[in-house]
Design a protein around this motif. Structure first.
Motif, short mmCIF file in Angstrom:
data_model
loop_
_atom_site.label_atom_id
_atom_site.label_comp_id
_atom_site.label_asym_id
_atom_site.label_seq_id
_atom_site.Cartn_x
_atom_site.Cartn_y
_atom_site.Cartn_z
N HIS A 34 0.83 -1.21 0.00
CA HIS A 34 0.00 0.00 0.00
C HIS A 34 0.87 1.26 0.00
O HIS A 34 1.85 1.34 0.73
N HIS A 35 0.51 2.21 -0.84
CA HIS A 35 1.24 3.50 -0.93
C HIS A 35 0.29 4.58 -0.41
O HIS A 35 -0.65 4.98 -1.09
N HIS A 36 0.53 5.04 0.81
CA HIS A 36 -0.40 5.97 1.47
C HIS A 36 -0.59 7.28 0.71
O HIS A 36 -1.71 7.76 0.60
N THR A 37 0.49 7.87 0.22
CA THR A 37 0.36 9.17 -0.44
C THR A 37 -0.38 9.05 -1.76
O THR A 37 -1.28 9.84 -2.06
N ARG A 38 -0.06 8.05 -2.57
CA ARG A 38 -0.77 7.85 -3.84
C ARG A 38 -2.26 7.58 -3.60
O ARG A 38 -3.11 8.11 -4.31
N THR A 39 -2.56 6.77 -2.61
CA THR A 39 -3.96 6.46 -2.32
C THR A 39 -4.71 7.70 -1.86
O THR A 39 -5.82 7.98 -2.33
N ALA A 40 -4.11 8.46 -0.95
CA ALA A 40 -4.76 9.69 -0.47
C ALA A 40 -4.97 10.68 -1.61
O ALA A 40 -6.03 11.30 -1.71
N PHE A 41 -3.98 10.81 -2.49
CA PHE A 41 -4.12 11.72 -3.63
C PHE A 41 -5.29 11.28 -4.51
O PHE A 41 -6.12 12.09 -4.91
N THR A 42 -5.37 9.99 -4.79
CA THR A 42 -6.42 9.49 -5.67
C THR A 42 -7.80 9.70 -5.06
O THR A 42 -8.73 10.14 -5.75
N VAL A 43 -7.95 9.42 -3.78
CA VAL A 43 -9.24 9.65 -3.12
C VAL A 43 -9.56 11.14 -3.11
O VAL A 43 -10.71 11.54 -3.36
N ALA A 84 6.70 8.42 1.81
CA ALA A 84 5.41 8.60 1.12
C ALA A 84 4.64 7.29 1.05
O ALA A 84 3.41 7.29 1.02
N ARG A 85 5.34 6.18 1.02
CA ARG A 85 4.66 4.88 1.01
C ARG A 85 4.05 4.57 2.37
O ARG A 85 2.96 4.02 2.46
N GLN A 86 4.74 4.92 3.43
CA GLN A 86 4.34 4.53 4.78
C GLN A 86 3.27 5.43 5.40
O GLN A 86 2.52 5.00 6.26
N HIS A 87 3.25 6.71 5.00
CA HIS A 87 2.21 7.62 5.48
C HIS A 87 2.04 8.75 4.50
O HIS A 87 2.86 8.96 3.61
N PHE A 88 0.96 9.49 4.65
CA PHE A 88 0.67 10.59 3.74
C PHE A 88 1.71 11.69 3.84
O PHE A 88 2.07 12.11 4.94
N VAL A 89 2.16 12.18 2.68
CA VAL A 89 3.09 13.30 2.59
C VAL A 89 2.37 14.40 1.80
O VAL A 89 1.88 14.16 0.70
N PRO A 90 2.29 15.62 2.35
CA PRO A 90 1.64 16.72 1.61
C PRO A 90 2.37 17.03 0.31
O PRO A 90 3.54 16.72 0.14
N SER A 91 1.67 17.67 -0.59
CA SER A 91 2.21 18.03 -1.90
C SER A 91 3.52 18.81 -1.77
O SER A 91 3.67 19.66 -0.91
N THR A 92 4.44 18.50 -2.66
CA THR A 92 5.72 19.21 -2.69
C THR A 92 5.75 20.30 -3.76
O THR A 92 6.68 21.09 -3.81
#
Length: 110
Positions: A34-43, A84-92
């Motif tokens: 699971h990639h937390h940042t990619r998933t959060a971005f997509t949602v 970024a994989r382990q937890h959400f990282v805000p946009s850079t």
């Protein structure tokens, strides 16, 4: 599951239960890859498109749900990071005031 299947399933869940519960479900089902940042971005992207009234088909075809669109909000190095994989990282890359998934969006969504 294909990318299209993922987008359609996520759009249905966002419509049914909201962005926060949908994101929680995806996190729970994600497993070790699971990639937390990619998933959060997509949602986040799907939530915006649902709120704008787009149909599921329009969401699938929208540029915001193209996996490459994340590179407008994130540099590749950040997206590829373990952080970024382990937890959400805000946009850079988002400018001040520009719409982007943030920690505050996650708090509201959850």
């Amino acid at each position: 599951m294909t990318h299209v299947d993922f987008i359609l399933t996520t759009a249905r869940r966002v419509r049914e239960v909201g962005a926060g519960p949908a994101l929680d479900e995806l996190r729970s089902a994600g497993g070790p890859a699971h990639h937390h940042t990619r998933t959060a971005f997509t949602v986040w992207a799907i939530d915006r498109l649902v709120a704008a009234g787009l149909s599921d088909l329009a969401i699938v075809w929208h540029p915001l749900t193209d996996p490459r669109s994340m590179l407008a909000w994130y540099d590749a190095e950040t997206l590829d990071s373990a952080d970024a994989r382990q937890h959400f990282v805000p946009s850079t890359k988002a400018s001040e005031g520009e719409p982007a998934p943030t920690d505050s969006w996650l708090a509201v969504a959850a």
